[in-house]
Design an enzyme around this catalytic site. Structure first.
Site, PDB file in Angstrom:
ATOM      1  CD  GLU A 112    -166.345 -23.738  62.479  1.00 49.45           C
ATOM      2  OE1 GLU A 112    -165.190 -23.614  62.944  1.00 49.45           O
ATOM      3  OE2 GLU A 112    -167.248 -23.356  63.013  1.00 49.45           O
ATOM      4  CD  GLU A 129    -170.253 -25.489  64.673  1.00 45.83           C
ATOM      5  OE1 GLU A 129    -169.483 -24.484  65.457  1.00 45.83           O
ATOM      6  OE2 GLU A 129    -169.629 -26.417  64.304  1.00 45.83           O
TER       7      GLU A 129
END
Ligand SMILES: *[C@@H]1O[C@H](CO)[C@@H](O)[C@H](O)[C@H]1NC(C)=O
Ligand SMILES: *[C@@H]1O[C@H](CO)[C@@H](O)[C@H](O)[C@H]1NC(C)=O
Ligand SMILES: *[C@@H]1O[C@H](CO)[C@@H](O)[C@H](O)[C@H]1NC(C)=O
Ligand SMILES: *[C@@H]1O[C@H](CO)[C@@H](O)[C@H](O)[C@H]1NC(C)=O
Ligand SMILES: *[C@@H]1O[C@H](CO)[C@@H](O)[C@H](O)[C@H]1NC(C)=O
Ligand SMILES: *[C@@H]1O[C@H](CO)[C@@H](O)[C@H](O)[C@H]1NC(C)=O
Ligand SMILES: *[C@@H]1O[C@H](CO)[C@@H](O)[C@H](O)[C@H]1NC(C)=O
Length: 430
Positions: free
Chosen positions: A206, A342
């Site tokens: 991320e 995710e």
């Protein structure tokens, strides 16, 4: 006769063509390694579509029986790919506690540099996870660091190498930090580069301009800092390993010239998921030669606190639909595979209500998917705090509100059926 000739010659032509194209493309990918072909993954000449699992806590388990049982359950559920953290760095001040509690750590800061731990409480635990995965036919996406402080992410590099007053963006630009990151990446890549159990290397979890430290002036929509960092690191990893795939691990934010707006506190705000402010540029990042496939994440419920409330013009479910469609449209520009790696909402009722629609759309648009996160029951470690608020409770793996356990039958079955769909999509390439 003509037909006979064709039948006779065809295999030779095929062999000649294969040999020729391999020569042109460089050495052949070793058996058992996953590679790409257009928008598909390919394993030993067969298309490979999958349902995966996220479990950062597997290398943090101390009992081998628990590692084995978790992979057995994943195999039973037709999980083909596991994503886990390849990082676990601790401060020097945490070392004594870690040695006492058995906490897994791979690097410890000793007041002047990172010291590698490749012993039984260190990388040998990761070795065990990667070996056990292979025994169950599961391949591993290994992530090199974290945008967030958790488990020794990039804030630790910043704090120790450039000093605590620095902003988050120096991680992507300071040459000392980049050298330190690359030194660790080299250790991991060299350790597992011959292993068919590695699915892909992942540069960071991320990556964003903002982390747990505040953002700085060098990471703004026009700076392109994260895109440059992705390219630099992907090229570095490729120089060490010609065969395994490489991906970003990013949330998949866009940098559109006409970004969307979202409702917040009575007004419409320019949306950081579309205006480049987050730091990624999904369309550009995918064009780099050594980024082999696209990843994105999806947490609309926590990203937009006012979704589903009066004033907001979309729901959690609808926002997810849009995000999935936008990424499958973007990937068509580069013809690479796409992984929704995710996603999640909290609450069992929310999950059972929303996941079938998201999963269905993702599969129909050719994705592979990995829900956040795998839940495992009956761990023999019983009750144990791992780190932070992460704990094993009554034998259940950590639950951050997103874990999916086997006893949640309706939810579990959504992914078991999805795995069957993915298996049916895995066929011999033409
Ligand atoms: C830190 O580790 C390095 C490399 O192993 C070593 O040279 C140095 O003496 C260590 N420093 C301390 C304070 O332990
Ligand atoms: C480790 O160091 C980081 C960076 O200085 C700090 O934010 C964090 O609180 C420390 N963690 C512990 C458990 O000491
Ligand atoms: C993002 O878009 C803006 C405006 O179109 C542009 O100036 C900038 O260079 C882009 N950033 C990247 C990383 O491409
Ligand atoms: C919500 O409405 C705003 C203002 O009309 C618009 O700019 C935005 O694109 C809409 N968002 C979605 C997801 O439709
Ligand atoms: C919401 O808007 C009001 C009025 O403009 C402002 O006083 C308040 O601080 C805002 N709240 C948040 C959380 O931004
Ligand atoms: C279910 O989703 C709604 C809407 O996002 C949210 O307000 C609620 O807290 C969620 N339920 C749980 C148990 O998390
Ligand atoms: C499933 O297991 C979890 C973890 O032990 C437990 O908290 C939960 O109550 C169980 N749910 C059901 C439906 O049995």
């Amino acid at each position: 006769m003509l037909r006979f000739l064709r039948a006779f010659l065809f295999p030779f032509l095929l062999i000649w063509w294969t040999a020729f194209s391999n020569a042109a493309l460089g050495p052949r990918i070793p058996n058992g390694f996953v590679t790409t072909h257009g928008r598909n993954f390919v394993l030993d000449d067969e298309q490979f579509a999958f349902i995966g699992a996220n479990s950062y806590w597997l290398p943090l388990l101390t009992a081998n029986e628990d590692v084995e049982a978790t992979f057995q359950e994943m195999e039973n559920a037709d999980v083909k790919v596991l994503r886990t953290w390849g990082f676990n760095a601790i401060n020097g001040s945490e070392l004594a506690g870690a040695l006492k509690s058995g906490l897994t750590y791979y690097q410890v800061w000793n007041s002047s540099e990172w010291v590698l731990n490749d012993g039984p409480q260190g990388l040998q635990r990761l070795d065990n996870v990667i070996n056990t995965a292979g025994k169950h036919g599961i391949k591993v996406i290994l992530t090199f660091t974290n945008n967030w402080v958790g488990y020794g992410g990039c804030e630790l590099y910043i704090n120790w190498i450039t000093g605590a007053s620095q902003t988050h963006d120096v991680f992507y630009s300071d040459p000392r930090i980049i050298a330190s990151y690359q030194r660790y990446v080299k250790v991991l890549v060299e350790r597992y580069k011959d292993s068919p159990n590695i699915f892909a290397w992942e540069l960071m979890n991320e990556a964003r301009c903002l982390g747990d430290l505040p953002g700085g002036p060098n990471c703004v929509p026009t700076s392109g800092l994260i895109s440059r960092w992705y390219k630099q690191q992907a090229d570095f990893v490729r120089s060490l390993d010609p065969f395994h795939m490489i991906t970003t691990g990013g949330e998949g934010q866009f940098n559109w010239s006409k970004p969307k707006y979202y409702w917040y506190n009575g007004s419409f705000l320019s949306d950081y998921n579309y205006n480049g402010e987050a730091g990624e540029n999904f369309d550009l990042d995918l064009t780099f030669d050594n980024i082999d496939f696209g990843t994105y994440h999806m947490y609309p419920q926590s990203w937009y606190t006012e979704l589903d409330t009066p004033g907001s013009n979309f729901t959690v479910k609808q926002w997810g639909h849009n995000w999935i469609s936008q990424h499958s449209n973007a990937i068509r520009q580069v013809e690479k595979p796409l992984v929704l790696e995710e996603f999640g909402v909290t609450g069992i009722a929310n999950k059972t209500n929303i996941y079938p629609a998201w999963v269905d759309l993702a599969l129909k648009t050719g994705h592979s998917i990995m829900p956040w996160q795998w839940g495992q029951l009956d761990l023999i470690e019983g009750n144990r705090v791992i780190k932070y608020t992460d704990e094993i409770l009554d034998g259940a793996s950590p639950n951050d509100g997103y874990a999916i356990y086997k006893n949640q039958t309706e939810l579990w079955d959504i992914f078991k059926s999805a795995a069957k769909v993915q298996n049916a999509r895995s066929w011999i390439m033409e």
